[in-house]
Write a protein that holds these residues in place. Structure first.
Motif, PDB file in Angstrom:
ATOM      1  N   GLU A 127       0.806  -0.991   0.120  1.00 17.60           N
ATOM      2  CA  GLU A 127      -0.284   0.277   0.333  1.00 17.60           C
ATOM      3  C   GLU A 127       0.493   1.004  -0.184  1.00 17.60           C
ATOM      4  N   ALA A 128       1.732   0.903   0.925  1.00 17.36           N
ATOM      5  CA  ALA A 128       3.253   2.016   1.124  1.00 17.36           C
ATOM      6  C   ALA A 128       3.632   2.659  -0.165  1.00 17.36           C
ATOM      7  N   LEU A 129       4.422   1.300  -0.783  1.00 17.28           N
ATOM      8  CA  LEU A 129       4.914   1.184  -2.333  1.00 17.28           C
ATOM      9  C   LEU A 129       3.912   2.283  -3.752  1.00 17.28           C
ATOM     10  N   ARG A 130       2.674   2.075  -3.429  1.00 10.56           N
ATOM     11  CA  ARG A 130       1.700   1.668  -4.449  1.00 10.56           C
ATOM     12  C   ARG A 130       1.509   3.459  -4.296  1.00 10.56           C
ATOM     13  N   GLY A 131       1.195   3.624  -3.069  1.00  8.19           N
ATOM     14  CA  GLY A 131       0.825   5.516  -2.160  1.00  8.19           C
ATOM     15  C   GLY A 131       1.761   6.483  -2.410  1.00  8.19           C
ATOM     16  N   ASP A 132       2.151   6.401  -0.788  1.00  6.86           N
ATOM     17  CA  ASP A 132       3.064   7.211  -0.635  1.00  6.86           C
ATOM     18  C   ASP A 132       5.131   7.511  -2.165  1.00  6.86           C
ATOM     19  N   LEU A 133       4.980   6.253  -1.922  1.00  4.19           N
ATOM     20  CA  LEU A 133       6.425   6.437  -3.013  1.00  4.19           C
ATOM     21  C   LEU A 133       6.221   6.477  -4.072  1.00  4.19           C
ATOM     22  N   LYS A 134       4.666   5.868  -5.292  1.00  2.00           N
ATOM     23  CA  LYS A 134       4.665   6.110  -5.964  1.00  2.00           C
ATOM     24  C   LYS A 134       4.361   7.667  -6.491  1.00  2.00           C
ATOM     25  N   SER A 135       2.715   8.605  -5.551  1.00  2.00           N
ATOM     26  CA  SER A 135       3.224   9.550  -5.727  1.00  2.00           C
ATOM     27  C   SER A 135       4.618  10.450  -5.516  1.00  2.00           C
ATOM     28  N   LEU A 136       5.389  10.861  -4.614  1.00  5.51           N
ATOM     29  CA  LEU A 136       6.575  11.119  -4.607  1.00  5.51           C
ATOM     30  C   LEU A 136       6.937  11.106  -5.639  1.00  5.51           C
ATOM     31  N   VAL A 137       7.304   9.772  -6.316  1.00  5.81           N
ATOM     32  CA  VAL A 137       8.515   9.248  -7.744  1.00  5.81           C
ATOM     33  C   VAL A 137       7.833  10.314  -9.131  1.00  5.81           C
ATOM     34  N   ASP A 138       6.393   9.962  -8.955  1.00  8.65           N
ATOM     35  CA  ASP A 138       5.924  10.788 -10.037  1.00  8.65           C
ATOM     36  C   ASP A 138       5.943  12.542 -10.022  1.00  8.65           C
ATOM     37  N   GLU A 139       6.078  12.377  -8.698  1.00  8.40           N
ATOM     38  CA  GLU A 139       6.030  14.173  -8.891  1.00  8.40           C
ATOM     39  C   GLU A 139       6.999  14.488  -8.968  1.00  8.40           C
ATOM     40  N   LYS A 140       8.479  13.860  -8.439  1.00  6.65           N
ATOM     41  CA  LYS A 140       9.988  14.487  -9.409  1.00  6.65           C
ATOM     42  C   LYS A 140       9.847  13.788 -10.292  1.00  6.65           C
ATOM     43  N   ALA A 141       9.893  12.825 -10.969  1.00  6.47           N
ATOM     44  CA  ALA A 141       9.995  12.622 -12.217  1.00  6.47           C
ATOM     45  C   ALA A 141       9.187  13.262 -12.991  1.00  6.47           C
ATOM     46  N   THR A 142       8.820  14.618 -12.582  1.00  5.48           N
ATOM     47  CA  THR A 142       7.849  15.532 -13.443  1.00  5.48           C
ATOM     48  C   THR A 142       8.844  16.830 -13.758  1.00  5.48           C
ATOM     49  N   VAL A 143       8.833  16.741 -12.434  1.00  6.16           N
ATOM     50  CA  VAL A 143      10.305  17.630 -12.098  1.00  6.16           C
ATOM     51  C   VAL A 143      11.469  17.511 -12.443  1.00  6.16           C
ATOM     52  N   LEU A 144      11.444  16.692 -13.656  1.00 10.84           N
ATOM     53  CA  LEU A 144      12.923  16.063 -14.562  1.00 10.84           C
ATOM     54  C   LEU A 144      12.534  16.359 -15.781  1.00 10.84           C
ATOM     55  N   THR A 145      11.654  15.684 -16.132  1.00  6.79           N
ATOM     56  CA  THR A 145      11.070  16.439 -17.471  1.00  6.79           C
ATOM     57  C   THR A 145      10.777  17.432 -17.640  1.00  6.79           C
ATOM     58  N   ARG A 146      10.369  18.191 -16.575  1.00  3.98           N
ATOM     59  CA  ARG A 146      10.891  19.512 -17.543  1.00  3.98           C
ATOM     60  C   ARG A 146      12.115  20.224 -16.721  1.00  3.98           C
ATOM     61  N   TRP A 147      12.822  19.660 -16.419  1.00  6.42           N
ATOM     62  CA  TRP A 147      14.441  20.449 -16.533  1.00  6.42           C
ATOM     63  C   TRP A 147      15.019  19.880 -18.244  1.00  6.42           C
ATOM     64  N   THR A 148      14.406  18.369 -18.474  1.00 13.03           N
ATOM     65  CA  THR A 148      14.884  17.760 -19.324  1.00 13.03           C
ATOM     66  C   THR A 148      14.686  19.110 -20.891  1.00 13.03           C
ATOM     67  N   THR A 149      13.111  19.240 -20.702  1.00 11.64           N
ATOM     68  CA  THR A 149      12.307  20.049 -21.822  1.00 11.64           C
ATOM     69  C   THR A 149      13.095  21.212 -22.550  1.00 11.64           C
ATOM     70  N   ALA A 150      13.608  21.995 -20.597  1.00 12.25           N
ATOM     71  CA  ALA A 150      14.091  23.201 -21.120  1.00 12.25           C
ATOM     72  C   ALA A 150      15.390  23.174 -21.347  1.00 12.25           C
ATOM     73  N   GLY A 151      15.473  21.290 -21.531  1.00 10.58           N
ATOM     74  CA  GLY A 151      17.349  21.769 -21.827  1.00 10.58           C
ATOM     75  C   GLY A 151      18.409  21.465 -21.288  1.00 10.58           C
TER      76      GLY A 151
END
Length: 207
Positions: A127-151
């Motif tokens: 439950e924690a892996l699919r909940g808190d962990l996944k939510s946080l990783v998805d949030e930070k993955a969005t940040v990483l994608t934004r940095w990639t898009t910005a070059g």
């Protein structure tokens, strides 16, 4: 709480101490033997308490294990929480890697406890892996994608970048005996690993 239900009494200082002693002993036993191989008798012996005394604080081996895992998960997420979207991308990612390496160095038993649970299919923390962990990783993955898009960093798959940091840092805790056997005397695995991983990720992330 029902109106006539008595309030739960706070633990006394001795009870708090005994409870912490049990958790510390359980961490040692679980990290060595895993959940299946550990027994309440082993935990009680390491804690220096009788088994009935241990069962006064925790009704089962699973209850102790769940308590340890819930505490561990929160600590495990803190290094990733600290990755700052407003910071320098490469330095933020390297900072995260270093925090994870320090966590492995300072809390190797906790790392092995987590690894053993995941290897068994994570029955007590899915439950924690699919909940808190996944939510946080998805949030930070969005940040990483934004940095990639910005070059600002190279185009790398964000989730797999995070997975690679986990693998390359937690290895030093989970396989400590193997690492030290191969390196031999006179080596500081963590100091050497940090220098290598800094270089590795700087080259990988260079836009």
């Amino acid at each position: 709480m029902e109106e006539n239900e008595p309030a739960e009494r706070p633990l006394t200082r001795i009870q708090q101490k005994n409870r912490q002693t049990i958790l510390e002993a359980a961490l040692e036993v679980f990290s060595q033997h895993g959940f299946r191989g550990a027994t309440l008798d082993q935990i009680a012996e390491v804690a220096g308490l009788s088994k009935p005394n241990l069962l006064y604080y925790f009704p089962s081996k699973e209850a102790i294990h769940v308590e340890l895992l819930s505490t561990l998960m929160d600590a495990w997420l803190d290094p990733l929480r600290a990755l700052d979207p407003a910071g320098d991308p490469v330095e933020e990612i390297l900072g995260y890697m270093r925090r994870k390496l320090e966590l492995s160095r300072d809390y190797p038993r906790e790392s092995r406890l987590f690894a053993n649970e995941v290897l068994q299919g994570a029955p007590r923390m899915m439950e924690a892996l699919r909940g808190d962990l996944k939510s946080l990783v998805d949030e930070k993955a969005t940040v990483l994608t934004r940095w990639t898009t910005a070059g600002r960093i190279a185009d790398v798959p964000p989730h797999h970048l995070i997975f690679s940091i986990w693998a390359l840092t937690q290895h030093y805790a989970d396989f400590d005996v193997q690492v030290r056997a191969v390196l031999g005397e006179g080596h500081d695995p963590y100091a050497e690993a940090q220098g290598f991983l800094d270089t590795l990720f700087r080259k990988l992330l260079a836009p």
